[in-house]
Design a protein around this motif. Sequence first.
Motif, PDB file in Angstrom:
ATOM      1  N   LEU A 115       6.361   7.947  -7.107  1.00 27.73           N
ATOM      2  CA  LEU A 115       5.345   7.102  -7.759  1.00 27.73           C
ATOM      3  C   LEU A 115       4.267   7.973  -8.413  1.00 27.73           C
ATOM      4  N   ALA A 116       3.879   9.058  -7.729  1.00 28.30           N
ATOM      5  CA  ALA A 116       2.877   9.966  -8.315  1.00 28.30           C
ATOM      6  C   ALA A 116       3.428  10.590  -9.592  1.00 28.30           C
ATOM      7  N   ALA A 117       4.711  10.943  -9.578  1.00 29.29           N
ATOM      8  CA  ALA A 117       5.333  11.524 -10.777  1.00 29.29           C
ATOM      9  C   ALA A 117       5.328  10.505 -11.913  1.00 29.29           C
ATOM     10  N   PRO A 139       8.564  -2.354  -4.717  1.00 28.18           N
ATOM     11  CA  PRO A 139       8.751  -2.023  -3.301  1.00 28.18           C
ATOM     12  C   PRO A 139       9.763  -2.938  -2.589  1.00 28.18           C
ATOM     13  N   ASP A 140       9.782  -4.223  -2.940  1.00 33.25           N
ATOM     14  CA  ASP A 140      10.751  -5.103  -2.265  1.00 33.25           C
ATOM     15  C   ASP A 140      12.188  -4.752  -2.645  1.00 33.25           C
ATOM     16  N   ALA A 141      12.392  -4.323  -3.891  1.00 36.20           N
ATOM     17  CA  ALA A 141      13.727  -3.851  -4.274  1.00 36.20           C
ATOM     18  C   ALA A 141      14.051  -2.582  -3.492  1.00 36.20           C
ATOM     19  N   GLY A 142      13.049  -1.698  -3.378  1.00 38.68           N
ATOM     20  CA  GLY A 142      13.251  -0.454  -2.635  1.00 38.68           C
ATOM     21  C   GLY A 142      13.655  -0.708  -1.189  1.00 38.68           C
ATOM     22  N   ASN A 155       0.868  -1.170   0.000  1.00 36.88           N
ATOM     23  CA  ASN A 155       0.000   0.000   0.000  1.00 36.88           C
ATOM     24  C   ASN A 155       0.912   1.230   0.000  1.00 36.88           C
ATOM     25  N   ASP A 156       0.719   2.098  -1.006  1.00 34.58           N
ATOM     26  CA  ASP A 156       1.557   3.303  -1.125  1.00 34.58           C
ATOM     27  C   ASP A 156       1.645   4.069   0.193  1.00 34.58           C
ATOM     28  N   ASN A 157       0.546   4.056   0.971  1.00 32.43           N
ATOM     29  CA  ASN A 157       0.521   4.857   2.200  1.00 32.43           C
ATOM     30  C   ASN A 157       1.563   4.411   3.217  1.00 32.43           C
ATOM     31  N   ASP A 158       2.044   3.179   3.069  1.00 37.53           N
ATOM     32  CA  ASP A 158       3.070   2.675   3.996  1.00 37.53           C
ATOM     33  C   ASP A 158       4.479   3.081   3.561  1.00 37.53           C
ATOM     34  N   PHE A 159       4.593   3.677   2.376  1.00 36.41           N
ATOM     35  CA  PHE A 159       5.927   3.999   1.850  1.00 36.41           C
ATOM     36  C   PHE A 159       6.387   5.367   2.365  1.00 36.41           C
ATOM     37  N   PRO A 160       7.713   5.598   2.384  1.00 36.14           N
ATOM     38  CA  PRO A 160       8.204   6.942   2.717  1.00 36.14           C
ATOM     39  C   PRO A 160       7.605   7.993   1.775  1.00 36.14           C
ATOM     40  N   ALA A 161       7.452   9.226   2.289  1.00 34.79           N
ATOM     41  CA  ALA A 161       6.785  10.294   1.523  1.00 34.79           C
ATOM     42  C   ALA A 161       7.449  10.518   0.160  1.00 34.79           C
ATOM     43  N   LEU A 162       8.780  10.480   0.120  1.00 37.55           N
ATOM     44  CA  LEU A 162       9.467  10.717  -1.165  1.00 37.55           C
ATOM     45  C   LEU A 162       9.144   9.618  -2.174  1.00 37.55           C
TER      46      LEU A 162
END
Length: 203
Positions: free
Chosen positions: A17-19, A42-45, A5-12
């Motif tokens: 992702l939005a870009a 995300p797992d690579a991230g 879920n994008d909401n769990d990711f760091p703000a940057l």
Amino acid sequence: MTADNDNDFPALVREALAAARDLRFPTSRDEADGRDPSCSLPDAGRVLAMLAAGCQDGRIGETGTGTGVGTAWMASAMPASATLVTVEFDDARAQAAAKVFRADSRVRVVHGDAQLVLADHAPYDLLFVDGGWTADDATVDLLRIGGRVVFDDVTPHAALPADSPLRKNDPKRDFFFGNLRLVSVEVVFPDLANSLLVGTRTA
Ligand SMILES: C[S@@+](CC[C@H](N)C(=O)[O-])C[C@H]1O[C@@H](n2cnc3c(N)ncnc32)[C@H](O)[C@@H]1O
């Protein structure tokens, strides 16, 4: 395994992702639908973030910024003393990524060809190779001793189709496991369908 879920990711990461969505740059393998390229998974991230977190006073490099998803995972985790340079060939993606990192003076997005730019900023403590680069022994020269090189977009052996040519000849695995100056491992993601390769320079 729960869905990301994008909401769990760091703000940057969310901003990058939005870009990507704004530019219709695929954010997942499904969206890419066999077309290359797409944003880092995300797992690579998460693996990149873990490695970046150890780069005290270090320098991080990336080939192929896209809109900055992998960059964002690393920048969100790296120590305040670390710097990151990332190179993107595509004008619109480079501009979008530069906007994502406009407030972070540690991160430099270079619009150019990684083949011409990357060596200028070496040696690296961490090098994420994600576009426009063929791994060879010269890649290892760009690392400090103890530095790490990462390639993603790898399919675990067990998940390769029976007739995949990669079963017989896999240049990425040959680079990581055949290079005498690297100690390497394949990190298989929880989906068992994707993995990355990471190696540490020892000499
Ligand atoms: C897989 S995508 C990058 C994804 C990105 N690293 C991420 O984490 O979301 C590969 C990118 O490499 C870029 N690229 C291809 N050749 C390049 C080159 N020679 N120099 C710089 N960037 C290049 C492409 O334009 C594309 O945006």
